[in-house]
Write a protein that holds these residues in place. Structure first.
Motif, PDB file in Angstrom:
ATOM      1  N   PRO A  87       0.810  -1.225   0.000  1.00  0.00           N
ATOM      2  CA  PRO A  87       0.000   0.000   0.000  1.00  0.00           C
ATOM      3  C   PRO A  87       0.843   1.275   0.000  1.00  0.00           C
ATOM      4  O   PRO A  87       0.546   2.235  -0.714  1.00  0.00           O
ATOM      5  CB  PRO A  87      -0.840  -0.115   1.273  1.00  0.00           C
ATOM      6  CG  PRO A  87      -0.935  -1.588   1.512  1.00  0.00           C
ATOM      7  CD  PRO A  87       0.405  -2.129   1.073  1.00  0.00           C
ATOM      8  N   ALA A  88       1.916   1.295   0.775  1.00  0.00           N
ATOM      9  CA  ALA A  88       2.789   2.468   0.807  1.00  0.00           C
ATOM     10  C   ALA A  88       3.480   2.667  -0.536  1.00  0.00           C
ATOM     11  O   ALA A  88       3.609   3.795  -1.021  1.00  0.00           O
ATOM     12  CB  ALA A  88       3.831   2.328   1.922  1.00  0.00           C
ATOM     13  N   CYS A  89       3.919   1.594  -1.151  1.00  0.00           N
ATOM     14  CA  CYS A  89       4.584   1.672  -2.452  1.00  0.00           C
ATOM     15  C   CYS A  89       3.634   2.240  -3.511  1.00  0.00           C
ATOM     16  O   CYS A  89       4.024   3.096  -4.311  1.00  0.00           O
ATOM     17  CB  CYS A  89       5.077   0.287  -2.857  1.00  0.00           C
ATOM     18  SG  CYS A  89       6.005   0.257  -4.399  1.00  0.00           S
ATOM     19  N   ILE A  90       2.403   1.781  -3.502  1.00  0.00           N
ATOM     20  CA  ILE A  90       1.422   2.287  -4.461  1.00  0.00           C
ATOM     21  C   ILE A  90       1.151   3.768  -4.193  1.00  0.00           C
ATOM     22  O   ILE A  90       1.052   4.565  -5.124  1.00  0.00           O
ATOM     23  CB  ILE A  90       0.127   1.445  -4.406  1.00  0.00           C
ATOM     24  CG1 ILE A  90       0.417   0.040  -4.934  1.00  0.00           C
ATOM     25  CG2 ILE A  90      -0.982   2.110  -5.212  1.00  0.00           C
ATOM     26  CD1 ILE A  90      -0.704  -0.945  -4.735  1.00  0.00           C
ATOM     27  N   GLY A  91       1.046   4.152  -2.916  1.00  0.00           N
ATOM     28  CA  GLY A  91       0.835   5.560  -2.569  1.00  0.00           C
ATOM     29  C   GLY A  91       1.964   6.450  -3.051  1.00  0.00           C
ATOM     30  O   GLY A  91       1.735   7.533  -3.607  1.00  0.00           O
ATOM     31  N   VAL A  92       3.202   6.016  -2.866  1.00  0.00           N
ATOM     32  CA  VAL A  92       4.363   6.774  -3.343  1.00  0.00           C
ATOM     33  C   VAL A  92       4.336   6.867  -4.861  1.00  0.00           C
ATOM     34  O   VAL A  92       4.597   7.928  -5.443  1.00  0.00           O
ATOM     35  CB  VAL A  92       5.684   6.120  -2.856  1.00  0.00           C
ATOM     36  CG1 VAL A  92       6.891   6.700  -3.578  1.00  0.00           C
ATOM     37  CG2 VAL A  92       5.828   6.280  -1.349  1.00  0.00           C
ATOM     38  N   SER A  93       3.992   5.774  -5.521  1.00  0.00           N
ATOM     39  CA  SER A  93       3.928   5.773  -6.984  1.00  0.00           C
ATOM     40  C   SER A  93       2.914   6.793  -7.487  1.00  0.00           C
ATOM     41  O   SER A  93       3.177   7.543  -8.433  1.00  0.00           O
ATOM     42  CB  SER A  93       3.543   4.378  -7.499  1.00  0.00           C
ATOM     43  OG  SER A  93       4.503   3.427  -7.121  1.00  0.00           O
ATOM     44  N   LYS A  94       1.763   6.847  -6.850  1.00  0.00           N
ATOM     45  CA  LYS A  94       0.724   7.796  -7.260  1.00  0.00           C
ATOM     46  C   LYS A  94       1.159   9.235  -6.965  1.00  0.00           C
ATOM     47  O   LYS A  94       1.049  10.111  -7.817  1.00  0.00           O
ATOM     48  CB  LYS A  94      -0.594   7.488  -6.568  1.00  0.00           C
ATOM     49  CG  LYS A  94      -1.710   8.438  -6.975  1.00  0.00           C
ATOM     50  CD  LYS A  94      -3.062   7.904  -6.598  1.00  0.00           C
ATOM     51  CE  LYS A  94      -4.189   8.847  -6.933  1.00  0.00           C
ATOM     52  NZ  LYS A  94      -4.289   9.238  -8.311  1.00  0.00           N
ATOM     53  N   LYS A  95       1.675   9.453  -5.763  1.00  0.00           N
ATOM     54  CA  LYS A  95       2.072  10.808  -5.359  1.00  0.00           C
ATOM     55  C   LYS A  95       3.164  11.375  -6.269  1.00  0.00           C
ATOM     56  O   LYS A  95       3.140  12.545  -6.636  1.00  0.00           O
ATOM     57  CB  LYS A  95       2.557  10.815  -3.908  1.00  0.00           C
ATOM     58  CG  LYS A  95       2.919  12.197  -3.399  1.00  0.00           C
ATOM     59  CD  LYS A  95       3.275  12.181  -1.937  1.00  0.00           C
ATOM     60  CE  LYS A  95       3.573  13.609  -1.491  1.00  0.00           C
ATOM     61  NZ  LYS A  95       3.789  13.692  -0.063  1.00  0.00           N
ATOM     62  N   LEU A  96       4.113  10.534  -6.647  1.00  0.00           N
ATOM     63  CA  LEU A  96       5.232  10.981  -7.486  1.00  0.00           C
ATOM     64  C   LEU A  96       4.953  10.799  -8.972  1.00  0.00           C
ATOM     65  O   LEU A  96       5.823  11.046  -9.797  1.00  0.00           O
ATOM     66  CB  LEU A  96       6.517  10.242  -7.094  1.00  0.00           C
ATOM     67  CG  LEU A  96       6.994  10.459  -5.657  1.00  0.00           C
ATOM     68  CD1 LEU A  96       8.253   9.640  -5.386  1.00  0.00           C
ATOM     69  CD2 LEU A  96       7.236  11.941  -5.370  1.00  0.00           C
ATOM     70  N   ASP A  97       3.758  10.336  -9.315  1.00  0.00           N
ATOM     71  CA  ASP A  97       3.346  10.105 -10.697  1.00  0.00           C
ATOM     72  C   ASP A  97       4.328   9.184 -11.428  1.00  0.00           C
ATOM     73  O   ASP A  97       4.735   9.438 -12.564  1.00  0.00           O
ATOM     74  CB  ASP A  97       3.189  11.437 -11.452  1.00  0.00           C
ATOM     75  CG  ASP A  97       2.376  11.290 -12.729  1.00  0.00           C
ATOM     76  OD1 ASP A  97       1.499  10.398 -12.785  1.00  0.00           O
ATOM     77  OD2 ASP A  97       2.629  12.049 -13.687  1.00  0.00           O
ATOM     78  N   LEU A  98       4.710   8.095 -10.755  1.00  0.00           N
ATOM     79  CA  LEU A  98       5.653   7.139 -11.342  1.00  0.00           C
ATOM     80  C   LEU A  98       4.927   6.191 -12.292  1.00  0.00           C
ATOM     81  O   LEU A  98       3.813   5.765 -12.021  1.00  0.00           O
ATOM     82  CB  LEU A  98       6.331   6.321 -10.245  1.00  0.00           C
ATOM     83  CG  LEU A  98       7.118   7.111  -9.194  1.00  0.00           C
ATOM     84  CD1 LEU A  98       7.665   6.161  -8.132  1.00  0.00           C
ATOM     85  CD2 LEU A  98       8.236   7.902  -9.839  1.00  0.00           C
ATOM     86  N   GLU A  99       5.567   5.867 -13.388  1.00  0.00           N
ATOM     87  CA  GLU A  99       5.002   4.881 -14.310  1.00  0.00           C
ATOM     88  C   GLU A  99       5.380   3.465 -13.893  1.00  0.00           C
ATOM     89  O   GLU A  99       4.656   2.513 -14.168  1.00  0.00           O
ATOM     90  CB  GLU A  99       5.467   5.159 -15.734  1.00  0.00           C
ATOM     91  CG  GLU A  99       4.879   6.456 -16.281  1.00  0.00           C
ATOM     92  CD  GLU A  99       5.193   6.648 -17.739  1.00  0.00           C
ATOM     93  OE1 GLU A  99       5.434   5.652 -18.443  1.00  0.00           O
ATOM     94  OE2 GLU A  99       5.193   7.806 -18.178  1.00  0.00           O
ATOM     95  N   VAL A 100       6.529   3.318 -13.254  1.00  0.00           N
ATOM     96  CA  VAL A 100       7.004   2.021 -12.786  1.00  0.00           C
ATOM     97  C   VAL A 100       7.669   2.226 -11.435  1.00  0.00           C
ATOM     98  O   VAL A 100       8.364   3.219 -11.217  1.00  0.00           O
ATOM     99  CB  VAL A 100       8.036   1.408 -13.770  1.00  0.00           C
ATOM    100  CG1 VAL A 100       8.608   0.114 -13.220  1.00  0.00           C
ATOM    101  CG2 VAL A 100       7.425   1.182 -15.136  1.00  0.00           C
ATOM    102  N   ASN A 101       7.446   1.303 -10.531  1.00  0.00           N
ATOM    103  CA  ASN A 101       8.106   1.333  -9.235  1.00  0.00           C
ATOM    104  C   ASN A 101       8.398  -0.106  -8.848  1.00  0.00           C
ATOM    105  O   ASN A 101       7.720  -1.027  -9.302  1.00  0.00           O
ATOM    106  CB  ASN A 101       7.208   2.013  -8.198  1.00  0.00           C
ATOM    107  CG  ASN A 101       7.976   2.437  -6.959  1.00  0.00           C
ATOM    108  OD1 ASN A 101       9.152   2.148  -6.817  1.00  0.00           O
ATOM    109  ND2 ASN A 101       7.296   3.127  -6.058  1.00  0.00           N
ATOM    110  N   SER A 102       9.378  -0.318  -8.020  1.00  0.00           N
ATOM    111  CA  SER A 102       9.750  -1.664  -7.616  1.00  0.00           C
ATOM    112  C   SER A 102       9.984  -1.691  -6.119  1.00  0.00           C
ATOM    113  O   SER A 102      10.471  -0.728  -5.537  1.00  0.00           O
ATOM    114  CB  SER A 102      11.027  -2.087  -8.361  1.00  0.00           C
ATOM    115  OG  SER A 102      11.367  -3.397  -8.016  1.00  0.00           O
ATOM    116  N   LEU A 103       9.641  -2.796  -5.526  1.00  0.00           N
ATOM    117  CA  LEU A 103       9.790  -2.980  -4.087  1.00  0.00           C
ATOM    118  C   LEU A 103      10.517  -4.292  -3.857  1.00  0.00           C
ATOM    119  O   LEU A 103      10.158  -5.318  -4.442  1.00  0.00           O
ATOM    120  CB  LEU A 103       8.395  -3.022  -3.448  1.00  0.00           C
ATOM    121  CG  LEU A 103       8.301  -3.230  -1.959  1.00  0.00           C
ATOM    122  CD1 LEU A 103       8.870  -2.026  -1.226  1.00  0.00           C
ATOM    123  CD2 LEU A 103       6.838  -3.423  -1.575  1.00  0.00           C
TER     124      LEU A 103
END
Length: 116
Positions: A87-103
């Motif tokens: 959930p935190a990773c998805i929140g950061v992705s949305k807030k920073l408008d990331l197209e790809v993120n990895s955890l």
């Protein structure tokens, strides 16, 4: 059908079959020879990266795009701890408008878990 689509609608379940590729026997990328037939190679499922090609080939990516799907989460089955941080990773992705993120989570050498 046996599991009633795990509580989902039938149209929400999509099965894609991974192709098999030759297995490698060492870090020099030598093909693994089948011990029961020296003229055959050992094969294995293509792996996690194959899912992107399969989504394209089956039309699933287009279907999801046409439906307005904006977020996709890939969970690698070797990383059970990811659910706590997802959930935190998805929140950061949305807030920073990331197209790809990895955890990832730390692993010890030799552990049979995925790594980047």
């Amino acid at each position: 059908e046996k599991n009633n689509y795990f509580g989902m609608e039938k149209k929400q379940i999509v099965l894609m079959k991974q192709d098999k590729v030759p297995a490698l026997s060492d870090n020099n990328a030598a093909f693994e020879i089948d011990k029961s037939d020296p003229f055959s190679l050992v094969t294995k499922p293509h792996g996690h990266g194959d899912v992107h090609l399969l989504m394209y080939q089956t039309g699933l990516a287009k279907t999801w795009s046409d439906l307005g799907v904006e977020w996709i989460c890939f969970f690698q089955d070797t990383n059970g701890l990811v659910f706590n941080a997802l959930p935190a990773c998805i929140g950061v992705s949305k807030k920073l408008d990331l197209e790809v993120n990895s955890l990832t989570v730390p692993r010890k050498p030799g552990e049979a878990v995925g790594a980047i």
